[in-house]
Write a protein that holds these residues in place. Structure first.
Motif, mmCIF file in Angstrom:
data_model
loop_
_atom_site.group_PDB
_atom_site.id
_atom_site.type_symbol
_atom_site.label_atom_id
_atom_site.label_comp_id
_atom_site.label_asym_id
_atom_site.label_seq_id
_atom_site.Cartn_x
_atom_site.Cartn_y
_atom_site.Cartn_z
ATOM 1 N N ASP A 42 -1.496 -2.555 -5.670
ATOM 2 C CA ASP A 42 -2.822 -2.645 -6.278
ATOM 3 C C ASP A 42 -2.957 -1.657 -7.431
ATOM 4 O O ASP A 42 -3.536 -1.973 -8.479
ATOM 5 C CB ASP A 42 -3.900 -2.382 -5.221
ATOM 6 C CG ASP A 42 -5.307 -2.489 -5.786
ATOM 7 O OD1 ASP A 42 -5.665 -3.568 -6.319
ATOM 8 O OD2 ASP A 42 -6.065 -1.500 -5.700
ATOM 9 N N GLN A 98 -2.717 -3.203 -0.979
ATOM 10 C CA GLN A 98 -3.319 -1.877 -1.091
ATOM 11 C C GLN A 98 -2.561 -0.808 -0.300
ATOM 12 O O GLN A 98 -2.971 0.349 -0.277
ATOM 13 C CB GLN A 98 -4.775 -1.939 -0.626
ATOM 14 C CG GLN A 98 -5.643 -2.859 -1.478
ATOM 15 C CD GLN A 98 -7.052 -3.015 -0.947
ATOM 16 O OE1 GLN A 98 -7.456 -2.310 -0.016
ATOM 17 N NE2 GLN A 98 -7.815 -3.934 -1.518
ATOM 18 N N SER A 126 0.670 1.978 -4.883
ATOM 19 C CA SER A 126 0.435 0.734 -4.163
ATOM 20 C C SER A 126 0.599 -0.386 -5.171
ATOM 21 O O SER A 126 0.526 -0.159 -6.381
ATOM 22 C CB SER A 126 -0.967 0.708 -3.542
ATOM 23 O OG SER A 126 -1.954 0.675 -4.566
#
Length: 284
Positions: A151, A130, A149
């Motif tokens: 993520d 993240q 990121s």
């Protein structure tokens, strides 16, 4: 840093897969530039600072050791990345130490160093998955404002390169990486992202001018493939991507391929690793 297995006597063991060359420094090759010592010390120091805050995940321990010789061919890098990324496209469509060694975990004088290896799940480490990174070149072109990121890129294949601007081997390979990155982005803009960790001095624009020039020279028959949107360049001045994905003493230039679910499917050293001179790693 990697997916851990907690076993008796409080020992931490990570998944072990890779290669053990008979001689990492054969053919009079030496560690790329003088970066390796700095690279190792800095990475280990940064890793130790983060280690105690990392919650262990659960993984299995496997071993698959083999050997392969080094190669000086750009074609090896090109076809390796293309073949590996294509293999992940096929699977997705169906639902799915030290020196120049591919050994993972990398070995420090025979002792494995905890690291992210093939088969590990990056999503098990939210502080890595993240973490936000600023894009200094590539993407939409809004330099130093766009961020990402791992993520935020979940669901896409992510190909990550580890480069030093002062290392001739990385500079030599960057044109191949950039060409492959832009070619795949042109064909599959919603399915794959190429990222490069850049450090060692200079600016992202200077680095981009090098790989764009080399890509054009290496692929004169592909004038329509101009590295612009890809790869996404990160000024990794604090060595975060390097420490998280390419923990020293894993060599460089190096590459990690994450599948759409965040699993490390491939991790390998580039074919120019070990060559000190820019032109020692030939285009042929």
């Amino acid at each position: 840093m990697t997916s851990w297995v907690f076993i008796h006597r409080n020992e931490w063991v990570s998944q072990s897969r890779g290669f053990f060359p008979n001689d990492q420094h054969s053919n009079n090759k030496t560690c790329c530039c003088s970066w390796c010592i700095i690279y190792y010390k800095s990475s280990i120091n940064n890793y130790e600072k983060r280690r105690n805050s990392r919650e262990p995940g659960l993984n299995t321990m496997t071993t698959a050791h083999s050997c392969r010789p080094s190669s000086s061919s750009f074609l090896q890098l090109f076809y390796t990345i293309v073949a590996l990324v294509l293999s992940l496209f096929v699977e997705t469509s169906h639902g799915q130490g030290g020196g120049c060694s591919n050994t993972c975990p990398p070995l420090n004088y025979g002792t494995p160093v905890p690291a992210l290896c093939e088969g590990d799940d990056l999503t098990a480490f939210p502080d890595i998955h993240q973490k936000e990174y600023s894009i200094c070149h590539g993407g939409s072109g809004e330099t130093n404002t766009d961020t990402f990121s791992f993520d935020s890129l979940q669901g896409k294949i992510r190909v990550v390169a580890n480069y030093y601007t002062g290392c001739n081997a990385g500079r030599r390979e960057s044109g191949v990486f950039a060409h492959v990155a832009q070619r795949f982005y042109n064909q599959y803009p919603d399915s794959v992202v190429f990222i490069q960790s850049v450090k060692g001095g200079g600016t992202c624009d200077q680095w981009a001018s090098l790989f764009q020039r080399d890509a054009a020279r290496l692929y004169p028959d592909s004038p329509d493939v101009v590295p612009k949107e890809m790869p996404l360049s990160v000024n990794d001045v604090n060595y975060e991507i390097r420490d998280d994905l390419f923990t020293a003493p894993f060599g460089h230039p190096a590459y990690v391929i994450l599948d759409a679910d965040g699993i490390v499917r491939h991790k390998f050293i580039g074919p120019c690793c070990g060559y000190e001179s820019y032109y020692d790693c030939t285009t042929s």
